[in-house]
Design a protein around this motif. Structure first.
Motif, PDB file in Angstrom:
ATOM      1  N   GLU A   1     -11.701 -20.218 -17.294  1.00 35.24           N
ATOM      2  CA  GLU A   1     -10.784 -21.340 -17.499  1.00 35.24           C
ATOM      3  C   GLU A   1     -10.537 -21.602 -18.983  1.00 35.24           C
ATOM      4  O   GLU A   1      -9.404 -21.865 -19.401  1.00 35.24           O
ATOM      5  N   GLY A   2     -11.590 -21.524 -19.778  1.00 31.76           N
ATOM      6  CA  GLY A   2     -11.431 -21.704 -21.218  1.00 31.76           C
ATOM      7  C   GLY A   2     -10.570 -20.623 -21.836  1.00 31.76           C
ATOM      8  O   GLY A   2      -9.733 -20.892 -22.707  1.00 31.76           O
ATOM      9  N   ALA A   3     -10.757 -19.381 -21.376  1.00 32.44           N
ATOM     10  CA  ALA A   3      -9.945 -18.278 -21.880  1.00 32.44           C
ATOM     11  C   ALA A   3      -8.473 -18.473 -21.512  1.00 32.44           C
ATOM     12  O   ALA A   3      -7.579 -18.222 -22.329  1.00 32.44           O
ATOM     13  N   GLN A   4      -8.225 -18.929 -20.295  1.00 30.94           N
ATOM     14  CA  GLN A   4      -6.844 -19.205 -19.874  1.00 30.94           C
ATOM     15  C   GLN A   4      -6.212 -20.258 -20.767  1.00 30.94           C
ATOM     16  O   GLN A   4      -5.064 -20.121 -21.192  1.00 30.94           O
ATOM     17  N   ALA A   5      -6.968 -21.320 -21.066  1.00 31.43           N
ATOM     18  CA  ALA A   5      -6.424 -22.430 -21.855  1.00 31.43           C
ATOM     19  C   ALA A   5      -6.156 -22.027 -23.300  1.00 31.43           C
ATOM     20  O   ALA A   5      -5.164 -22.464 -23.901  1.00 31.43           O
ATOM     21  N   LEU A   6      -7.020 -21.191 -23.861  1.00 32.04           N
ATOM     22  CA  LEU A   6      -6.902 -20.818 -25.274  1.00 32.04           C
ATOM     23  C   LEU A   6      -6.046 -19.571 -25.497  1.00 32.04           C
ATOM     24  O   LEU A   6      -5.661 -19.279 -26.629  1.00 32.04           O
ATOM     25  N   GLY A   7      -5.795 -18.820 -24.446  1.00 33.51           N
ATOM     26  CA  GLY A   7      -5.051 -17.575 -24.613  1.00 33.51           C
ATOM     27  C   GLY A   7      -5.885 -16.463 -25.209  1.00 33.51           C
ATOM     28  O   GLY A   7      -5.358 -15.570 -25.879  1.00 33.51           O
ATOM     29  N   VAL A   8      -7.214 -16.491 -24.962  1.00 29.58           N
ATOM     30  CA  VAL A   8      -8.108 -15.454 -25.471  1.00 29.58           C
ATOM     31  C   VAL A   8      -8.646 -14.643 -24.295  1.00 29.58           C
ATOM     32  O   VAL A   8      -8.235 -14.823 -23.152  1.00 29.58           O
ATOM     33  N   GLY A   9      -9.597 -13.743 -24.576  1.00 27.93           N
ATOM     34  CA  GLY A   9     -10.173 -12.906 -23.544  1.00 27.93           C
ATOM     35  C   GLY A   9     -11.408 -13.523 -22.920  1.00 27.93           C
ATOM     36  O   GLY A   9     -11.893 -14.578 -23.340  1.00 27.93           O
ATOM     37  N   VAL A  10     -11.924 -12.838 -21.905  1.00 36.38           N
ATOM     38  CA  VAL A  10     -13.146 -13.277 -21.246  1.00 36.38           C
ATOM     39  C   VAL A  10     -14.022 -12.051 -20.992  1.00 36.38           C
ATOM     40  O   VAL A  10     -13.512 -10.949 -20.744  1.00 36.38           O
ATOM     41  N   HIS A  11     -15.335 -12.262 -21.090  1.00 33.43           N
ATOM     42  CA  HIS A  11     -16.278 -11.216 -20.706  1.00 33.43           C
ATOM     43  C   HIS A  11     -17.014 -11.714 -19.467  1.00 33.43           C
ATOM     44  O   HIS A  11     -17.702 -12.740 -19.502  1.00 33.43           O
ATOM     45  N   LEU A  12     -16.867 -10.969 -18.371  1.00 36.84           N
ATOM     46  CA  LEU A  12     -17.409 -11.378 -17.083  1.00 36.84           C
ATOM     47  C   LEU A  12     -18.871 -10.982 -16.946  1.00 36.84           C
ATOM     48  O   LEU A  12     -19.266  -9.871 -17.315  1.00 36.84           O
ATOM     49  N   THR A  13     -19.659 -11.892 -16.382  1.00 32.89           N
ATOM     50  CA  THR A  13     -21.031 -11.558 -16.028  1.00 32.89           C
ATOM     51  C   THR A  13     -21.030 -10.697 -14.767  1.00 32.89           C
ATOM     52  O   THR A  13     -20.027 -10.619 -14.044  1.00 32.89           O
ATOM     53  N   GLY A  14     -22.169 -10.095 -14.475  1.00 32.40           N
ATOM     54  CA  GLY A  14     -22.276  -9.294 -13.262  1.00 32.40           C
ATOM     55  C   GLY A  14     -22.016 -10.112 -12.007  1.00 32.40           C
ATOM     56  O   GLY A  14     -21.356  -9.637 -11.067  1.00 32.40           O
ATOM     57  N   ALA A  15     -22.520 -11.344 -11.975  1.00 29.46           N
ATOM     58  CA  ALA A  15     -22.311 -12.201 -10.805  1.00 29.46           C
ATOM     59  C   ALA A  15     -20.839 -12.561 -10.640  1.00 29.46           C
ATOM     60  O   ALA A  15     -20.303 -12.555  -9.522  1.00 29.46           O
TER      61      ALA A  15
ATOM     62  N   PRO B   1      -8.763 -11.825 -13.425  1.00 30.98           N
ATOM     63  CA  PRO B   1      -8.756 -13.275 -13.656  1.00 30.98           C
ATOM     64  C   PRO B   1      -7.813 -13.760 -14.743  1.00 30.98           C
ATOM     65  O   PRO B   1      -7.611 -14.961 -14.881  1.00 30.98           O
ATOM     66  N   LEU B   2      -7.256 -12.861 -15.555  1.00 29.04           N
ATOM     67  CA  LEU B   2      -6.376 -13.242 -16.655  1.00 29.04           C
ATOM     68  C   LEU B   2      -5.138 -12.359 -16.660  1.00 29.04           C
ATOM     69  O   LEU B   2      -5.156 -11.248 -16.119  1.00 29.04           O
ATOM     70  N   PRO B   3      -4.056 -12.807 -17.306  1.00 29.13           N
ATOM     71  CA  PRO B   3      -2.878 -11.943 -17.455  1.00 29.13           C
ATOM     72  C   PRO B   3      -3.232 -10.656 -18.215  1.00 29.13           C
ATOM     73  O   PRO B   3      -4.238 -10.588 -18.941  1.00 29.13           O
ATOM     74  N   LEU B   4      -2.378  -9.649 -18.057  1.00 25.69           N
ATOM     75  CA  LEU B   4      -2.652  -8.345 -18.666  1.00 25.69           C
ATOM     76  C   LEU B   4      -2.749  -8.399 -20.185  1.00 25.69           C
ATOM     77  O   LEU B   4      -3.408  -7.563 -20.797  1.00 25.69           O
ATOM     78  N   LEU B   5      -2.103  -9.366 -20.814  1.00 26.49           N
ATOM     79  CA  LEU B   5      -2.120  -9.435 -22.269  1.00 26.49           C
ATOM     80  C   LEU B   5      -3.356 -10.150 -22.816  1.00 26.49           C
ATOM     81  O   LEU B   5      -3.529 -10.243 -24.028  1.00 26.49           O
ATOM     82  N   GLN B   6      -4.220 -10.667 -21.947  1.00 28.20           N
ATOM     83  CA  GLN B   6      -5.500 -11.252 -22.371  1.00 28.20           C
ATOM     84  C   GLN B   6      -6.617 -10.332 -21.896  1.00 28.20           C
ATOM     85  O   GLN B   6      -6.761 -10.065 -20.709  1.00 28.20           O
ATOM     86  N   VAL B   7      -7.415  -9.853 -22.835  1.00 28.34           N
ATOM     87  CA  VAL B   7      -8.383  -8.797 -22.533  1.00 28.34           C
ATOM     88  C   VAL B   7      -9.511  -9.309 -21.639  1.00 28.34           C
ATOM     89  O   VAL B   7      -9.993 -10.435 -21.780  1.00 28.34           O
ATOM     90  N   VAL B   8      -9.923  -8.461 -20.702  1.00 31.92           N
ATOM     91  CA  VAL B   8     -11.017  -8.760 -19.782  1.00 31.92           C
ATOM     92  C   VAL B   8     -12.076  -7.674 -19.912  1.00 31.92           C
ATOM     93  O   VAL B   8     -11.791  -6.486 -19.712  1.00 31.92           O
ATOM     94  N   GLY B   9     -13.293  -8.086 -20.273  1.00 28.37           N
ATOM     95  CA  GLY B   9     -14.429  -7.181 -20.311  1.00 28.37           C
ATOM     96  C   GLY B   9     -15.388  -7.524 -19.186  1.00 28.37           C
ATOM     97  O   GLY B   9     -15.324  -8.611 -18.603  1.00 28.37           O
ATOM     98  N   ALA B  10     -16.298  -6.605 -18.871  1.00 23.58           N
ATOM     99  CA  ALA B  10     -17.244  -6.836 -17.778  1.00 23.58           C
ATOM    100  C   ALA B  10     -18.598  -6.242 -18.113  1.00 23.58           C
ATOM    101  O   ALA B  10     -18.679  -5.132 -18.648  1.00 23.58           O
ATOM    102  N   SER B  11     -19.649  -6.980 -17.785  1.00 23.03           N
ATOM    103  CA  SER B  11     -21.016  -6.483 -17.962  1.00 23.03           C
ATOM    104  C   SER B  11     -21.395  -5.631 -16.765  1.00 23.03           C
ATOM    105  O   SER B  11     -21.378  -6.106 -15.624  1.00 23.03           O
ATOM    106  N   CYS B  12     -21.760  -4.377 -17.010  1.00 24.94           N
ATOM    107  CA  CYS B  12     -22.105  -3.454 -15.931  1.00 24.94           C
ATOM    108  C   CYS B  12     -23.423  -2.743 -16.238  1.00 24.94           C
ATOM    109  O   CYS B  12     -23.778  -2.541 -17.406  1.00 24.94           O
ATOM    110  N   HIS B  13     -24.096  -2.376 -15.148  1.00 24.72           N
ATOM    111  CA  HIS B  13     -25.375  -1.671 -15.284  1.00 24.72           C
ATOM    112  C   HIS B  13     -25.434  -0.414 -14.414  1.00 24.72           C
ATOM    113  O   HIS B  13     -26.397   0.342 -14.506  1.00 24.72           O
ATOM    114  N   ASP B  14     -24.437  -0.223 -13.547  1.00 29.83           N
ATOM    115  CA  ASP B  14     -24.477   0.930 -12.637  1.00 29.83           C
ATOM    116  C   ASP B  14     -23.067   1.277 -12.164  1.00 29.83           C
ATOM    117  O   ASP B  14     -22.083   0.609 -12.505  1.00 29.83           O
TER     118      ASP B  14
END
Length: 317
Positions: free
Chosen positions: A201-215, A224-237
Motif C-alpha cells: 500500500e505504501g509503494a502504491q501511494a508513493l509510486g515506488v517499488g516493493v520487495h515481497l516477503t515469502g509469506a 501487486p503493482l503496475p508494471l512501471l513500479q518494480v516488484v522484487g521477491a524474497s525466494c529460497h527455492d
C-alpha cells in the motif's frame, strides 16, 4: 518424452547513448504487434553466438563484433517450450535496417513500456534495467538514526547505487513511508529505485517499488503493482521462484548463498545450487546471503543479475 526446448537467440543492441533496439513482430506472426529484442532460432549444430550473428545479419543487416551473455529465459508459449538466450551486443558494424519489414525503435531501457513487449522479452528488459548491486538497509536501524541513514542512503545514491530496499522492521510503517518520501527527490534525480519492504500500500501511494516477503508471495494471485513500479521477491527455492514468476515479479533475491551471521542456522545453497535455480527462474536473480560487492564476478558467472546485501554494502556509520 518432450524434446529439447527451442533455443532462441536475442540480441540487445546498445548504442553509445545507452539506448537499445526493439523490433516489432509483424502481422501474421505469433504475438504480432508486440515488441521484442531481435534474434531468432539456433540451427542444429550452430554455436549460440554464431546463431545470433547470423540472425542479426539476416534481420538487420549488421555484423556482430562483440557481445556478452545477459540472461537466459526458459519460457512456455502454449505448447511450445523455448530457451530465450539473450546477449548484450555492444559493438557491431553497419546501420540496423528492417530487412524483414519489421518496425524498429531505439529507446532507453528505463523508458520502454514492459506492457508493449512480448512476455518472455520482459525479463530481458528487466535485466537491462537492473543494476549489479541491490542494497538492503540493516534490520537493526532505529528510528532515532533517521538523519544518519538519510545521509548514508543519499551518499550511496550519489555514488552510483541504483536499487535500494528500505527494510526497517523497528520503525512504524508511517515513518518508513515518510523516510522514503524524503529520499525520493534524490533517487529520481539520479535514476535510482527505492523499494519498500512488504508495504504494498505504501509503494502504491508513493509510486515506488516493493520487495515481497515469502509469506506475501505465497498469498498473492497477481502482480501487486503496475508494471512501471518494480516488484522484487524474497525466494529460497524453486517453488518460490516459480510463484514469483506467476505473480509477475521483476526480479528475485535468492538466499542464502553462503553462511550469514544473521541466519547462521540456515543451510547455504552454495554456488552450484544457486546457479541451477537462477538459470531456471526466467527472471533476473540476485545472490543474497554472505555477499559483498567483491563477489559480483563470481555471482555473474553463476547466472546472477548481481549481488544483494546488507552489512557488506554499507560503510560503517
Amino acid at each position: 518424452m518432450a524434446g529439447a526446448p527451442l533455443h532462441v537467440l536475442a540480441g540487445a543492441l546498445r548504442d553509445r547513448e545507452g539506448r537499445v533496439l526493439l523490433a516489432e513482430r509483424p502481422a501474421g506472426k505469433h504475438l504480432a504487434g508486440l515488441w521484442e529484442f531481435p534474434g531468432g532460432k539456433r540451427e542444429p549444430g550452430e554455436a549460440p553466438l554464431a546463431a545470433l550473428a547470423r540472425e542479426l545479419d539476416e534481420e538487420l543487416g549488421v555484423a556482430l563484433v562483440d557481445a556478452e551473455p545477459l540472461i537466459r529465459v526458459p519460457w512456455h508459449y502454449h505448447e511450445r517450450e523455448l530457451l530465450l538466450d539473450a546477449w548484450c551486443v555492444t559493438q557491431w558494424r553497419g546501420e540496423p535496417r528492417p530487412l524483414e519489414g519489421q518496425g524498429l525503435q531505439w529507446c532507453l531501457p528505463m523508458q520502454a513500456d514492459p506492457a508493449t513487449l512480448a512476455p518472455a522479452d520482459r525479463a530481458i528488459l528487466q535485466a537491462l534495467r537492473l543494476p549489479p548491486h541491490y542494497l538492503v538497509t540493516p534490520a537493526d536501524v532505529l528510528p532515532a538514526e533517521r538523519e544518519l541513514w538519510l545521509e548514508q542512503i543519499g551518499r550511496a545514491i550519489e555514488a552510483g547505487e541504483r536499487l535500494l530496499q528500505l527494510r526497517l522492521p523497528r520503525w512504524p510503517r508511517e515513518e518508513v513511508r515518510e523516510f522514503a518520501a524524503a529520499l525520493l527527490p534524490s533517487a529520481r534525480r539520479h535514476g535510482a529505485q527505492l523499494l519498500l519492504n512488504a508495504d504494498i500500500e505504501g509503494a502504491q501511494a508513493l509510486g515506488v517499488g516493493v520487495h515481497l516477503t515469502g509469506a506475501q508471495l505465497a498469498a498473492l494471485a497477481e502482480r501487486p503493482l503496475p508494471l512501471l513500479q518494480v516488484v522484487g521477491a524474497s525466494c529460497h527455492d524453486a517453488v518460490q521462484l516459480a510463484q514469483a514468476l506467476r505473480v509477475g515479479a521483476d526480479f528475485a533475491s535468492l538466499s542464502p548463498v553462503a553462511v550469514t551471521a544473521s541466519h547462521p542456522q540456515a543451510a547455504p545453497l552454495g554456488w552450484g545450487s544457486f546457479q541451477a535455480l537462477a538459470e531456471a527462474a526466467a527472471m533476473p536473480v540476485y545472490a543474497l546471503g554472505g555477499m559483498t560487492p567483491a563477489q559480483l564476478a563470481q555471482a555473474r558467472a553463476a547466472g546472477a543479475q548481481g549481488v544483494a546485501g546488507i552489512r557488506g554494502f554499507w560503510p560503517a556509520p
